[in-house]
Motif scaffolding. Structure first.
Motif, PDB file in Angstrom:
ATOM      1  N   ASN A  52      -0.546  -1.162  -8.351  1.00  0.00           N
ATOM      2  CA  ASN A  52       0.773  -1.275  -8.024  1.00  0.00           C
ATOM      3  C   ASN A  52       1.340   0.048  -7.462  1.00  0.00           C
ATOM      4  OD1 ASN A  52       2.766  -3.375  -8.218  1.00  0.00           O
ATOM      5  ND2 ASN A  52       3.596  -2.538 -10.151  1.00  0.00           N
ATOM      6  N   ASP A  53       0.621   1.071  -7.244  1.00  0.00           N
ATOM      7  CA  ASP A  53       0.914   2.299  -6.843  1.00  0.00           C
ATOM      8  C   ASP A  53       0.018   2.856  -5.629  1.00  0.00           C
ATOM      9  OD1 ASP A  53       2.358   4.728  -6.461  1.00  0.00           O
ATOM     10  OD2 ASP A  53       1.380   5.531  -8.216  1.00  0.00           O
TER      11      ASP A  53
ATOM     12  N   PRO B 262       8.104  -5.816 -15.785  1.00  0.00           N
ATOM     13  CA  PRO B 262       7.709  -4.542 -16.170  1.00  0.00           C
ATOM     14  C   PRO B 262       7.636  -3.370 -15.263  1.00  0.00           C
ATOM     15  CG  PRO B 262       6.013  -6.623 -16.689  1.00  0.00           C
ATOM     16  CD  PRO B 262       7.134  -6.860 -15.868  1.00  0.00           C
ATOM     17  N   ARG B 263       7.950  -2.441 -15.628  1.00  0.00           N
ATOM     18  CA  ARG B 263       8.189  -1.253 -14.721  1.00  0.00           C
ATOM     19  C   ARG B 263       7.137  -0.126 -14.881  1.00  0.00           C
ATOM     20  NH1 ARG B 263      14.739  -1.196 -14.636  1.00  0.00           N
ATOM     21  NH2 ARG B 263      15.170  -1.081 -12.277  1.00  0.00           N
ATOM     22  N   ALA B 264       6.289  -0.473 -15.749  1.00  0.00           N
ATOM     23  CA  ALA B 264       5.200   0.561 -15.998  1.00  0.00           C
ATOM     24  C   ALA B 264       4.214   0.698 -14.682  1.00  0.00           C
ATOM     25  CB  ALA B 264       4.291   0.172 -17.327  1.00  0.00           C
ATOM     26  N   ASN B 265       3.592   1.658 -14.479  1.00  0.00           N
ATOM     27  CA  ASN B 265       2.754   1.922 -13.333  1.00  0.00           C
ATOM     28  C   ASN B 265       3.414   1.514 -11.848  1.00  0.00           C
ATOM     29  OD1 ASN B 265       0.365   2.575 -12.011  1.00  0.00           O
ATOM     30  ND2 ASN B 265      -0.250   0.310 -12.028  1.00  0.00           N
ATOM     31  N   MET B 266       4.792   1.900 -11.781  1.00  0.00           N
ATOM     32  CA  MET B 266       5.332   1.694 -10.472  1.00  0.00           C
ATOM     33  C   MET B 266       5.688   0.237 -10.452  1.00  0.00           C
ATOM     34  SD  MET B 266       6.000   4.770  -9.027  1.00  0.00           S
ATOM     35  CE  MET B 266       6.149   4.291  -7.209  1.00  0.00           C
TER      36      MET B 266
ATOM     37  N   GLY C 291       7.116  -7.992 -10.664  1.00  0.00           N
ATOM     38  CA  GLY C 291       7.188  -6.502 -10.567  1.00  0.00           C
ATOM     39  C   GLY C 291       6.052  -5.843 -10.028  1.00  0.00           C
ATOM     40  N   ARG C 292       4.851  -6.848  -9.546  1.00  0.00           N
ATOM     41  CA  ARG C 292       3.578  -6.314  -8.969  1.00  0.00           C
ATOM     42  C   ARG C 292       3.625  -6.433  -7.527  1.00  0.00           C
ATOM     43  NH1 ARG C 292       0.023 -10.431 -12.133  1.00  0.00           N
ATOM     44  NH2 ARG C 292       1.603 -11.806 -11.281  1.00  0.00           N
ATOM     45  N   LYS C 293       3.266  -5.388  -6.952  1.00  0.00           N
ATOM     46  CA  LYS C 293       2.840  -5.350  -5.543  1.00  0.00           C
ATOM     47  C   LYS C 293       1.387  -6.018  -5.424  1.00  0.00           C
ATOM     48  CE  LYS C 293       4.993  -0.906  -4.996  1.00  0.00           C
ATOM     49  NZ  LYS C 293       5.430  -0.610  -6.546  1.00  0.00           N
TER      50      LYS C 293
END
Length: 627
Positions: free
Chosen positions: A105-106, A135-139, A89-91
């Motif tokens: 992540n944003d 995980p979708r928290a924090n974009m 889920g992480r950039k």
């Protein structure tokens, strides 16, 4: 295929600040909806697709998160997509290839995007979700995928989870289950513990653990897991998601952005080419994407023209299967028996004497991209990277196809990047701070030129059997550095077995590592200035120290063993490696040697001019070398 892409908002990146000649960028945030035909040839391989709910058209639906950074003035960009596969889920793109901060992540500010490298190139940068449990928290980026059933009845299957505290993050308080437990009745599950993967597991009595809910358990009475010990949980799981839709979603999103006229409203202009990059788990995902046929869309068109997989070794992901666990990554100490590595490993066509199979990572059907694979030293010790360029038994170097390249970046560790520290953490030796990203940046640009103009990238650079630089782990020639733990075993790579009730494999592949020079630095691969003109020994391996299981191969950490400052300090320590003052006559001498290496790497297209200049500036200010 993609049915729609809804843009939720468009806003300036970094308050509209320019990124070189490309100018300002915009953030585009949205969601895409897609549907796949279970009967279509490109979708038949999706596990559980036959048990997924269907819409009125007989299709299986999904929804994925979308995040795009696009040039505000499309005409000033390069017209190409750079798609980063997210990692859980992480950039990670800016934290790695742009020397930026980790954990952003944003990205909104100039600080978030580091040196802005991919933005200055003019790419339209795209992310989308593929993992339903990310995980979708924090974009964070995730995928909404349907739950499979057996004609409307819940599917239940015995599964296994594994937990280790402190080795891949902070100490664990609660064990988060990979799947939903079908029952919270303790007697229907069991929890075991052991110090090492090869030890006999000891079952914990039911009064020592409990369910928190259907997705987590914990030890009772405030007990904390022992650092580094392996806790294994066997239980009945239910409600498996159709995970393999993640591959289809990536395929469909990129295909739509490239080929559908409606995508112009999202990209700002027509896309000429698409590249993909992935780090670690995401690199393994891309290897799977190729091998399972998802680089061809439902209309038979190529999805990615070029792919850069970094620090994946020979791995894939435990994903496109019922109750898959894509977050798993097998190392010598943990996740050891989960299915991640499976023949074929290499892009070369080979036969496997252990399984009797033949094949290649490439499909040979016109869908294969141009592929660059870069690995650090760690992947040779932990991820079987030598099997990318040898036969399965490690007896012969193999010739890769013309559209494939493999590179080892000498003396670097998994996850190496700018700003890494030398604190030892749970290890005996200090960690390795050597940054491989200058080589990764240069090779991404080489991939781009390969795709766009047909200019072939540099030849593969790896240790080989032919030149004697690819050897067994106990025959590297590592010097006797005082006080250093020295690893002499690799993580075993074996054919996949029963992951629910695993047993030690009867057969294994032969994994090899790079021979070292007299300093302990690797003698082959891409030798950046830190290795070619060294001030320390850098390795891709380390060992755990108590209270962690002593002697086990550290999960992803390398080592940094500095040289003595002068001859007196070296002799006092009993260090066989020449001291810094014995190597370099002066700062000018040191700078001249760095310049020679930089010039050679530039000529070979293994370093970019901007990174060459950074090495020159750093050499001129190096405090450890006498003026």
């Amino acid at each position: 295929m993609l049915v729609s892409l809804e843009i939720e908002r468009v806003e300036p990146l970094a308050d509209g600040a320019p990124f070189g000649a490309v100018g300002a960028y915009e953030r585009v945030v949205g969601k895409a909806k897609g549907e796949v035909d279970p009967a279509a040839p490109g979708n038949r391989g999706i596990a559980l697709i036959d048990k997924a709910p269907r819409n009125a058209s007989g299709k299986v639906e999904y929804t994925t998160d979308i995040f795009i950074l696009r040039p505000k003035d499309f005409s000033r960009g390069n017209g190409r997509i750079l798609y980063e596969v997210n990692n859980r889920g992480r950039k990670m793109l800016f934290g790695y290839i742009a020397d930026g901060p980790q954990g952003v992540n944003d990205p909104k500010t100039m600080a978030d995007v580091g040196n802005g490298f991919p933005l200055r190139q003019g790419y339209t940068i795209v992310w989308s979700g593929w993992d339903p449990d990310a995980p979708r928290a924090n974009m964070g980026l995730g995928l909404t995928a349907p739950v499979a059933t057996d004609s409307g009845r819940p599917i239940v299957q015995k599964v296994r989870d594994e937990f280790v505290s402190g080795t891949r993050g902070g100490a664990l308080e609660t064990f988060k289950l990979s799947c939903e437990a079908a029952s919270l009745e303790q007697p229907r599950a069991r929890l075991t513990m052991r110090e090492r993967a090869g030890d006999e597991p000891r079952e914990l009595p039911l009064n020592q653990w409990s369910f928190v809910d259907a997705r987590s358990i914990k030890l009772r009475d405030g007990s904390k897991p022992r650092p580094g010990w392996i806790y294994e949980f066997h239980y009945e799981a239910t409600n498996p998601k159709v995970l393999g839709l993640g591959f289809a979603a990536t395929r469909d999103v990129v295909s739509w952005l490239r080929y559908d006229a409606a995508a112009l409203a999202v990209t700002g202009g027509p896309i000429s080419h698409a590249l993909a990059i992935g780090f670690s788990q995401a690199g393994r995902y891309l290897r799977n994407h190729i091998s399972e046929g998802f680089n061809r869309d439902e209309q038979g068109r190529k999805v990615f023209d070029g792919i850069h997989s970094h620090i994946a070794g020979v791995g894939r992901i435990f994903f496109n299967t019922p109750f898959g666990q894509p977050a798993r990554t097998g190392t010598q100490h943990e996740d050891h028996f989960f299915p991640e590595n499976a023949f074929p490993f290499s892009t070369a066509m080979q036969s496997d004497p252990l399984t009797g199979k033949s094949g290649s990572l490439f499909r040979g059907d016109g869908s294969d991209p141009k592929l660059i694979e870069t690995n650090t030293s760690t992947e040779y010790w932990q991820k079987g990277a030598s099997l990318l360029h040898t036969d399965p038994l490690g007896t012969t170097d193999v010739t890769l196809p013309d559209h494939s390249r493999v590179y080892m970046i000498a003396g670097t560790q998994h996850g190496g990047r700018a700003g890494a520290t030398t604190d030892a953490g749970p290890n005996v030796n200090p960690r390795n701070p050597h940054n491989p990203m200058p080589a990764v940046r240069a090779l991404l640009m080489a991939l781009d030129a390969w795709v766009v103009s047909g200019q072939a990238p540099p030849a593969s650079r790896v240790p080989t059997l032919a030149d004697g630089t690819l050897v067994e782990a106990d025959r590297t020639g590592f010097p006797a550095v005082p006080g250093a733990a020295v690893v002499k075993v690799t993580n075993q790579v074996a054919p996949p077995g029963d992951w629910v009730n695993p047993t030690p494999p009867a057969k294994a592949y032969r994994t090899l590592v790079c021979k070292v020079d007299a300093d302990g630095n690797e003698a082959a691969g891409i030798r950046l200035p830190d290795i070619a003109v060294p001030l320390a020994t850098y390795t891709g391996w380390n060992e755990y120290k108590p209270p962690y299981p002593a002697g086990e191969l550290a999960d992803r950490d390398g080592s940094c063993l500095p040289f003595a400052v002068d001859a007196a300090a070296r002799q006092a320590a009993g260090d066989p490696r020449p001291a810094i003052a014995e190597r370099y006559k002066s700062g000018a001498d040191y700078q001249a040697r760095v310049e020679a290496v930089v010039a050679s790497l530039l000529a070979d297209r293994l370093l970019l001019p901007e990174d060459a200049e950074r090495y020159r500036e750093r050499a001129a200010k190096e405090p450890r070398v006498a003026p």
